[in-house]
Design an enzyme around this catalytic site. Structure first.
Site, PDB file in Angstrom:
ATOM      1  N   LYS A 114       0.823  -1.214   0.000  1.00  0.00           N
ATOM      2  CA  LYS A 114       0.000   0.000   0.000  1.00  0.00           C
ATOM      3  C   LYS A 114       0.855   1.261   0.000  1.00  0.00           C
ATOM      4  O   LYS A 114       0.464   2.283  -0.552  1.00  0.00           O
ATOM      5  CB  LYS A 114      -0.941   0.001   1.218  1.00  0.00           C
ATOM      6  CG  LYS A 114      -2.090  -0.982   1.074  1.00  0.00           C
ATOM      7  CD  LYS A 114      -3.148  -0.759   2.138  1.00  0.00           C
ATOM      8  CE  LYS A 114      -4.333  -1.675   1.949  1.00  0.00           C
ATOM      9  NZ  LYS A 114      -5.332  -1.543   3.008  1.00  0.00           N
ATOM     10  N   LYS A 196      -4.613 -10.574  -6.150  1.00  0.00           N
ATOM     11  CA  LYS A 196      -5.815 -10.729  -5.324  1.00  0.00           C
ATOM     12  C   LYS A 196      -6.953  -9.849  -5.851  1.00  0.00           C
ATOM     13  O   LYS A 196      -6.700  -8.729  -6.295  1.00  0.00           O
ATOM     14  CB  LYS A 196      -5.433 -10.309  -3.902  1.00  0.00           C
ATOM     15  CG  LYS A 196      -6.488 -10.500  -2.854  1.00  0.00           C
ATOM     16  CD  LYS A 196      -6.044  -9.886  -1.534  1.00  0.00           C
ATOM     17  CE  LYS A 196      -6.212  -8.387  -1.527  1.00  0.00           C
ATOM     18  NZ  LYS A 196      -6.165  -7.756  -0.211  1.00  0.00           N
ATOM     19  N   LYS A 199     -11.048  -4.317  -3.992  1.00  0.00           N
ATOM     20  CA  LYS A 199     -11.925  -3.201  -4.384  1.00  0.00           C
ATOM     21  C   LYS A 199     -11.112  -1.960  -4.749  1.00  0.00           C
ATOM     22  O   LYS A 199     -11.635  -1.021  -5.318  1.00  0.00           O
ATOM     23  CB  LYS A 199     -12.969  -2.911  -3.307  1.00  0.00           C
ATOM     24  CG  LYS A 199     -12.428  -2.667  -1.932  1.00  0.00           C
ATOM     25  CD  LYS A 199     -13.523  -2.744  -0.867  1.00  0.00           C
ATOM     26  CE  LYS A 199     -12.918  -2.960   0.503  1.00  0.00           C
ATOM     27  NZ  LYS A 199     -13.559  -3.882   1.363  1.00  0.00           N
TER      28      LYS A 199
END
Ligand code: TYM
Length: 332
Positions: A114, A196, A199
């Site tokens: 991230k 993966k 969203k």
């Protein structure tokens, strides 16, 4: 009595990956473990570790609450609450930050993934996030944590922190175990099946959202990336696309992956995808119907109030115990 806890971030509409890896497991456990005490929450404090828009965040929180119920969580069996409404999560998170080492936090793969995506700078909470997650779990003396594969590392750290705290201050926390589903603990992207399903992916064709228009969702399955050999067989390494679709199919029906390989032995990808698209429709339709019924109801607020009150009772008792163990404030 066993206690279970889990949460989902309201950082967008829930994906099929969240549903299969997490929510479906909560519903299964709620129905199988009649004696268990189950807490499920909306991890809104986690969501603000990356930038959020106020109105959107509020909408996502409410929608996630309604989706939990629409997916089958039974408020007479599960305590549903919003993380930020139980302030003890923040209090214990700080204690966990005082227990964790920076090196451990920096090693978390989700942090590393991230971190590189943040264009406006990396918030310090993105690094300390696993301390908050450990607090979410240890605050309630949970025995079992149903999660998808991507949260395994955070759970391992939670266990390490619980053991470290117990060794320093005496027995305080239960060391929790993870609970993972066999087929669906890592549902992959429909456009890049080595990644993966998430969203936060830029390509909306890579994921199915529980609130996607039914035809849009079905078309996403039909255009999912597969391979050119046309054989419906589970082989994660060489055929990640079809293997992912087999996992999704098996997770949503009573078929095992082996059953499906036999059923579609002489078939082709188009037929298989059409059938899976129908399975997706059968899964999403009742969820969306129930969602529309409950999203603006008073009942939803009552469920969240009851959940908050129950969680608060457990959490405030635990935090007093922890403060006493450490020697903070005056003895109470
Ligand atoms: P989050 O919001 O990213 O995901 C919620 C749950 O869905 C699972 N999941 C998946 N499962 C299968 N395939 C996928 N593609 C997929 N994507 C997500 C996740 O593993 C998770 O179980 N940090 C957590 C939320 C959290 C939490 C907690 C969970 C905060 N505190 C305490 C358990 C206990 C998170 O970001 O999940």
């Amino acid at each position: 009595m066993k206690r279970l806890i889990s949460g989902i971030q309201p950082s967008g509409v829930v994906t099929l990956g969240n549903y299969i890896g997490a929510i479906k497991q909560f519903v299964k456990l709620q129905n199988e473990l009649s004696e268990a005490d189950i807490l499920v929450f909306i991890a809104d404090l986690h969501a603000i570790t990356v930038p959020q828009v106020k109105e959107k965040l509020r909408k996502n929180i409410k929608e996630l609450a309604a989706l939990y119920i629409a997916c089958g969580l039974d408020p007479s069996k599960v305590h549903l609450f919003i993380q930020s409404e139980v302030h003890e999560h923040n209090q214990l998170a700080y204690i966990m930050e005082c227990t964790a080492h920076i090196g451990e936090l920096e090693r978390m793969t989700q942090y590393k993934d991230k971190k590189v995506k943040q264009v406006l700078g990396v918030k310090s909470s993105l690094l300390t996030y696993p301390a908050l997650m450990a607090a979410d779990i240890l605050l309630y003396d949970a025995d079992l944590v149903p999660i998808g594969d991507d949260q395994k590392q955070h759970l391992e750290l939670t266990r390490d922190l619980a053991i470290r705290f117990n060794n320093t201050y005496g027995d305080t926390f239960i060391v929790p175990d993870g609970y993972f589903t066999k087929n669906g603990s890592r549902i992959m992207s429909l456009t890049n099946p080595t990644k993966k399903m998430s969203k936060s992916d830029e390509n909306p064709k890579s994921y199915i959202l529980l609130l996607d228009d039914i035809n849009t969702a079905k078309n996403k399955i039909k255009s999912a990336v597969t391979d050119s050999d046309g054989i419906i067989k589970y082989d994660k390494k060489n055929k990640p696309g079809i293997s992912n679709l087999l996992s999704i199919y098996a997770s949503l029906t009573a078929y095992s992956v082996k059953d499906l390989e036999i059923k579609y032995k002489d078939s082709n990808y188009a037929t298989f995808k059409k059938d899976l698209a129908d399975v997706i429709e059968e899964t999403l339709l009742p969820i969306q119907r129930k969602f529309n019924e409950i999203i603006n109801s008073k009942e939803l607020d009552e469920i969240l109030d009851d959940g908050k009150n129950y969680a608060k009772k457990l959490a405030s008792r635990k935090i007093s115990k922890v403060y006493n163990k450490i020697g903070l404030g005056r003895k109470i």
